[in-house]
Structures are given as C-alpha cells and as structure tokens.
Design an enzyme around this catalytic site. Structure first.
Site, PDB file in Angstrom:
ATOM      1  CB  SER A 183      24.799  23.482  16.500  1.00  0.00           C
ATOM      2  OG  SER A 183      25.248  22.867  15.323  1.00  0.00           O
ATOM      3  CG  ASP A 284      25.367  29.017  10.479  1.00  0.00           C
ATOM      4  OD1 ASP A 284      25.735  28.084   9.745  1.00  0.00           O
ATOM      5  OD2 ASP A 284      24.799  28.836  11.575  1.00  0.00           O
ATOM      6  CG  HIS A 314      27.348  26.840  13.137  1.00  0.00           C
ATOM      7  ND1 HIS A 314      25.978  26.896  12.982  1.00  0.00           N
ATOM      8  CD2 HIS A 314      27.582  25.716  13.847  1.00  0.00           C
ATOM      9  CE1 HIS A 314      25.430  25.837  13.556  1.00  0.00           C
ATOM     10  NE2 HIS A 314      26.375  25.106  14.096  1.00  0.00           N
TER      11      HIS A 314
END
Ligand SMILES: *[C@@H]1O[C@H](CO)[C@@H](O)[C@H](O)[C@H]1NC(C)=O
Ligand SMILES: *[C@@H]1O[C@H](CO)[C@@H](O)[C@H](O)[C@H]1NC(C)=O
Length: 343
Positions: A183, A284, A314
């Site tokens: 991320s 995601d 995610h």
C-alpha cells in the site's frame, strides 16, 4: 455472523477476518478528523503493538529496534532468522539477503511496532530466510511529503555509510538488497528505489522490488475506483483524505508521487531500476492504478511481473488465515530466490 451468505461479487471471508477489517475501518474513520488531523490517542487504543524480542527467538526470528536518527524518531525493527532456511548449506546461504520493508497505512497509520506488521515481517524473515528491516518513517499529516521518502532513503544511506556496522548481523549481505512494501509502503518503496538508483551507493545494491498492492492515484477516477464501492479498507473518500494529508499545499493528485505514471512522471528509463513484482487484488479499488504502474515500468524498459489475486481485497496478505496470504509469501520467496540465483 457466520450464517449470512456473501453478496455476489464480494470476497468470501472468514468471520474473524471480517471482524478485524471492520475494527480497522471504524478505528481509522473515527480518528480521522475533517480538519485534516488525526486523533492519535484514540487511534493508539486500536493499534495493538508488539515489543521486539532481542534475546529469545519468536517462531525462529529474533528482533530488535535500531535507531538511525533520534531527532526525527527514525528507527527500524531488525528481524534475524535463526532457522537454517532449509536451503542448500553452500557458501552463499551463509550470507543472507536484506529486505528493507515499508509498512502500509495511507502514510498516516500504523508502524513497525504494530502487531500486524510485526507478524508480517517475522514471516518474511522466516520464509525468505532474509534479514528484514522494517522502517519507522514519519507519518502524515504531522509530516508531509517528502518526509516519508527522505526517511526511507536515509535508512539506505545509513546502511551504505556503514553506520550499521556491528548493528546488523555479520552475515547480512548488503550487495543483495530487496526493497518491499505494501500500500503506501509500496509507494514509498518505489520512490526509495528510484533514489537508490541515483545515489551511487558503495555497499548497497538493490536487486529487487516487491510492490504489494501499491497506493498510487491521480485526479481522474478509474473504472475500478468507481465500480468497487463498499469493499474492505479502500474507498475514494479515504484515499482522497490520505492524499490531501500527504501532498504539499497547492498540489493535486497528478503530482509525480501519486500519479507515478501520469503527466508529471519521473523518467526512469535511464535508471538501473530493480526487477519488480507488482501484486494486485481483484477487489481492490486501486488495481487500475497498480496495473498502470506495471505497464509503465515495462514501457520504461524495466523488468516487471504482475501477480493477480482475483478474489482478494486491499491488504489481504496481512491475514494469515487466508490461503492467498500463504500463496503471496511463497510467490515473494520464489521471486527472491530467482533474483539471487541470477547473480
Ligand atoms: C482539528 O480539530 C481538533 C478537534 O476538534 C482540534 O483539537 C484541533 O486543534 C484541530 N486542528 C486544526 C489544525 O485545526
Ligand atoms: C494520471 O496518469 C495516467 C497515466 O497512468 C493518465 O492517463 C491520466 O491522465 C493521469 N491523470 C490525469 C487526470 O491527468
């Protein structure tokens, strides 16, 4: 809780995973203030921490915290595997590769001491049989761009200046470094890798980049951002808030830090950029940006592989109860082994 059938087109998850996702979402939403600040004291109640374990291995991994620059609270947690790694005990196995890891959390949340990332890094150390450094970079909104990139890069410089001499285990091989993150940490890993290419390091050689569901964006709304509404952790509202907290005043999301492959992109075609794996999840909302990133790496003449987990959301890999999480660690292990075998 267990009796409800998941809606069509949603990931099928154990109740425990769903509960934790719910807690994380609520914690980040209630601690994020509309005036752009974070209620840190409230957030800390939800951010469960783990202490390092320097004297007793936990699941075959020792860990300790090492200070780089106390004036900005820059430190990393060091993980050293004590298992044999199960590989051939030849000469190269005696020296371990070094993985420099940046945690996710929108640049605002979590730290290497957060239990979830302590577990992830210990797993990397054990599975990859690598020395892992998990970097405590400064967070937004208290510290904006480029503080995070500066901190990440300065850890590499600290290693290259040999200031970690005697702090790292003697079998840490800095000429075989990997940079990794998930991320926001994967965004950071990318920009640190770019800086590393330009730095002319003496000891450090970055030979691979592990980009797990990188946090990139842009002014435009992509198809996946518009379609995937109500999925775990990522929403346009949350990502907009995080970008706003990160970017310098007056910049929009087409800044090169955000829209890496966009109109203001840095030209990396002339750089000796490390071979990269980009991991994306089918649920995601950020996946379109991530695929563009992968395409852009290829177009810039870099070696890159895209690994897709079509049923995953995610940050799925931080949940060890999911089989896809184990698969991800295996695929990263394979990538690392492949890079090492080519040297
Ligand atoms: C933001 O709001 C909080 C709580 O209402 C307040 O304590 C804080 O001072 C505000 N910060 C800014 C920069 O406006
Ligand atoms: C962001 O970058 C992409 C290329 O990946 C580009 O197509 C897009 O136009 C950029 N966003 C905007 C709003 O310019």
């Amino acid at each position: 809780m267990g009796s409800e059938t998941p809606a069509l087109g949603k990931p099928v998850l154990p109740w425990k995973t769903r509960l934790v996702l719910k807690i994380i979402s609520v914690a980040t939403d209630v601690s994020r203030r509309s005036n752009g600040t974070i209620h840190r004291r409230m957030l800390n109640l939800f951010d469960f921490k783990s202490s390092p374990s320097p004297n007793k291995p936990v699941h075959s991994v020792l860990s300790s915290d090492i200070t780089v620059d106390p004036t900005r609270n820059l430190w990393f947690r060091l993980y050293t595997p004590t298992n044999s790694g199960g590989g051939d005990d030849d000469d190269t196995a005696a020296f371990l590769p070094v993985l420099i890891f940046f945690h996710g959390g929108g640049f605002s949340f979590l730290s290497p001491a957060s239990r979830v990332y302590d577990l992830v890094c210990r797993r990397f150390a054990r599975r990859l049989h690598a020395i892992v450094l998990s970097v405590n970079y400064r967070r937004t909104p208290e510290h904006r761009f480029p503080a995070q990139y500066d901190d990440g890069f300065d850890v590499l410089r600290f290693l290259d200046d040999n200031r970690a001499n005697g702090l790292l285990p003697p079998n840490a091989d800095l000429s075989r470094c990997f940079v990794a993150g998930d991320s926001a940490g994967a965004n950071l890993a990318h920009h640190v890798a770019v800086r590393a290419c330009r730095a002319g390091f003496q000891l450090i050689k970055v030979i691979g980049l592990v980009s797990i569901q990188p946090y990139f964006g842009g002014q435009e709304r992509t198809e996946s951002e518009l379609r995937l509404v109500g999925y775990p952790l990522v929403s346009v509202e949350r990502t907009d808030w995080c970008w706003k907290a990160f970017l310098p005043d007056g910049s929009d999301r087409d800044h090169y830090a955000v829209n890496v492959s966009g109109p203001n992109a840095e030209d990396i075609s002339g750089l000796d950029f490390p071979e990269t794996i980009v991991i994306v999840g089918g649920f995601d909302p950020l996946q379109d940006w991530q695929k563009r990133y992968y395409e852009w790496l290829k177009k810039s003449g870099k070696k890159a592989t895209l690994l897709e987990y079509s049923n995953m959301f995610h940050a799925f890999y931080v949940f060890p109860e999911l089989p896809e999480s184990s698969k991800l660690f295996s695929e990263v292990k394979e990538f690392v082994a492949k890079r090492l075998s080519k040297l």
